[in-house]
Design an enzyme around this catalytic site. Structure first.
Site, PDB file in Angstrom:
ATOM      1  N   PHE A 129      25.305  -0.073  18.672  1.00  0.00           N
ATOM      2  CA  PHE A 129      26.178  -0.707  17.682  1.00  0.00           C
ATOM      3  C   PHE A 129      25.846  -2.186  17.628  1.00  0.00           C
ATOM      4  CE2 PHE A 129      29.925  -3.031  16.286  1.00  0.00           C
ATOM      5  CZ  PHE A 129      30.191  -2.379  15.085  1.00  0.00           C
ATOM      6  N   ASP A 214      21.345  -7.195  22.656  1.00  0.00           N
ATOM      7  CA  ASP A 214      22.633  -7.444  22.026  1.00  0.00           C
ATOM      8  C   ASP A 214      23.665  -7.471  23.152  1.00  0.00           C
ATOM      9  OD1 ASP A 214      25.082  -7.363  20.833  1.00  0.00           O
ATOM     10  OD2 ASP A 214      24.571  -5.848  19.344  1.00  0.00           O
ATOM     11  N   LYS A 244      31.845 -12.299  20.653  1.00  0.00           N
ATOM     12  CA  LYS A 244      33.066 -11.818  21.307  1.00  0.00           C
ATOM     13  C   LYS A 244      33.561 -12.789  22.401  1.00  0.00           C
ATOM     14  CE  LYS A 244      33.241  -7.027  19.945  1.00  0.00           C
ATOM     15  NZ  LYS A 244      32.086  -6.230  19.581  1.00  0.00           N
TER      16      LYS A 244
HETATM   17  C1  PLP Z   1      31.306  -6.119  18.305  1.00  0.00           C
HETATM   18  C2  PLP Z   1      29.840  -5.995  18.408  1.00  0.00           C
HETATM   19  C3  PLP Z   1      28.990  -6.482  17.406  1.00  0.00           C
HETATM   20  C4  PLP Z   1      29.515  -7.068  16.117  1.00  0.00           C
HETATM   21  O1  PLP Z   1      30.285  -8.191  16.314  1.00  0.00           O
HETATM   22  P1  PLP Z   1      31.232  -8.720  15.126  1.00  0.00           P
HETATM   23  O2  PLP Z   1      31.760 -10.001  15.661  1.00  0.00           O
HETATM   24  O3  PLP Z   1      32.264  -7.673  14.904  1.00  0.00           O
HETATM   25  O4  PLP Z   1      30.363  -8.901  13.941  1.00  0.00           O
HETATM   26  C5  PLP Z   1      27.635  -6.410  17.614  1.00  0.00           C
HETATM   27  N1  PLP Z   1      27.126  -5.865  18.723  1.00  0.00           N
HETATM   28  C6  PLP Z   1      27.901  -5.383  19.709  1.00  0.00           C
HETATM   29  C7  PLP Z   1      27.274  -4.832  20.942  1.00  0.00           C
HETATM   30  C8  PLP Z   1      29.283  -5.411  19.582  1.00  0.00           C
HETATM   31  O5  PLP Z   1      30.062  -4.906  20.538  1.00  0.00           O
END
Ligand code: PLP
Length: 394
Positions: A129, A214, A244
């Site tokens: 994700f 990521d 985050k």
């Molecule tokens: C939440 C998340 C995203 C996206 O972040 P947003 O601030 O919602 O755009 C991307 N990668 C990972 C692993 C995430 O948990």
């Protein structure tokens, strides 16, 4: 959900109006233990005094100039990120998806600048994700998030999570990078084994590929290291997206890169009106200083060990319903057995005044503020124990 909003979420009835430490409060005063913290965002808990002060002080001075002028807080924070990581350069964003967009663009632009525009394909893993922008849903490859939004974007190859043979076979002359979350969040709180991360790094070196992490969810101290990949030792990325937790609740993210990659992102290649704005940087600096304060991460490891053991106990006590405990540090999941639904468990937890989340693969997800104490973990386990007892098949 009231009419004027797009119904892209289906939130519960509770409406929270105040947060304090690890608790959220409803209008009527109802108090909930927050073990999801805005999905791994409120790393310091709610209304942390230092973060509140930093935001207030900055709010009285200067909110916004855009990146057409220098923002001193950006340089200060970028220097800290680089001091404590593989990185040499930083681009600030407002969100995780934007940090990922910058990461993907940086990887492709690296090969373009080296005279290899044909090297643009990016390998990702099932369960990934990366956010909800067009680039991020295509990188993530989840059919549920792609359906109905036009043709798939060219240039992403998805392989089975952790399948090293398939990974090796997928690498071609056109491959620019491999992209992964060291600990998958949305996909079901699934970590790559440390040895696998090291192997993927060696593979990238052998084939001259870039490695993109990521760490939007797994970073910012969440696993007890500043960045989750540090647990694996020699498995550093070339590019990393974070967000985050780094903002502690203020919307911000960043793309970190080595000099070799970052130097090609020159004037005109990328931009953002709000990214790295003075308010975000004021909070981001305070959050970072707290995360890297002597003893902070030791506390995360300690309390996470305790909580993890307690969850193992819960699994044994409810072995008909819980299949396994997953995750690392304070990003933990309970994978439920077939016939039991993670969202139903979250509802029962809420009835017991505990807030948790749901992730893919039928996992109930927990990502409490990093400042929880053992007593909070104990309280959460009591509520989960009750919730699991109440959980019916269906
Ligand atoms: C939440 C998340 C995203 C996206 O972040 P947003 O601030 O919602 O755009 C991307 N990668 C990972 C692993 C995430 O948990």
């Amino acid at each position: 959900m009231p009419k004027p909003l797009m119904e892209t979420y289906s939130p519960p009835e509770e409406i929270f109006v105040k947060g304090e430490g690890v608790y959220l409060f409803e209008k009527g005063g109802g108090k909930y233990l927050d073990f999801i913290s805005g999905i791994a965002v409120n790393a310091l808990g709610h209304a942390h005094p230092k973060a509140v002060k930093a935001l207030k002080d900055q709010a009285e001075k200067l909110w916004h100039t855009s990146n057409m002028f220098r923002v001193p807080g950006q340089i200060e924070l970028a220097e800290k990120y680089c001091r404590d990581s593989f990185a040499d350069r930083v681009f600030f964003t407002n969100s995780g998806a934007e940090a990922m967009e910058c990461a993907l663009k940086t990887a492709r632009h690296y090969w373009y600048a080296k005279g290899r525009p044909d090297k643009y394909r990016i390998i990702t893993f099932t369960g990934a994700f990366h956010g909800r922008t067009y680039g991020a849903i295509n990188a993530g490859g989840n059919p549920k998030y792609l359906e109905g939004f036009g043709p798939r974007m060219e240039g992403f190859d998805q392989i089975e999570f952790g399948d090293m043979e398939e990974l090796k076979a997928a690498i071609t002359e056109e491959t620019a990078a491999i992209c992964l979350e060291p600990l998958q969040g949305e996909g079901g709180v699934r970590p790559f084994p440390d040895a696998t991360l090291r192997e993927i790094r060696r593979l990238c070196d052998a084939h001259e590929l870039l490695l993109i992490y990521d760490e939007v969810q797994s970073g910012a101290g969440r696993t007890g290291k500043l960045w989750a990949h540090e647990w694996a030792g020699e498995a550093k990325p070339d590019i990393m997206a974070v967000a985050k937790g780094v903002g502690g609740g203020f919307p911000m993210g960043a793309c970190l890169t080595t000099d070799a990659c970052g130097e090609h992102m020159v004037v005109g290649t990328h931009g953002s009106t709000f990214g790295g704005n003075p308010l975000a940087m004021a909070v981001g600096n305070v959050v970072y200083d707290e995360l890297t304060r002597e003893g902070f991460l030791d506390h995360v490891v300690e309390v996470a060990n305790f909580f993890g053991q307690q969850l193992e106990w819960l699994k044994d006590a409810h072995s008909a319903k819980v299949e396994e405990v997953r995750g690392r540090g304070l990003l933990l999941g309970l994978k439920l057995k077939e016939g039991y639904v993670n969202k139903a468990l979250a509802k029962h937890a809420r009835d017991n005044h505990l807030l948790i989340g749901a992730a893919g693969d039928n996992v109930a997800r927990m990502a409490p503020p990093l400042v929880i104490e053992e007593a909070h973990a104990r309280q959460a386990v009591e509520a989960l124990d009750a919730a699991l007892s109440e959980l019916e098949p269906g």
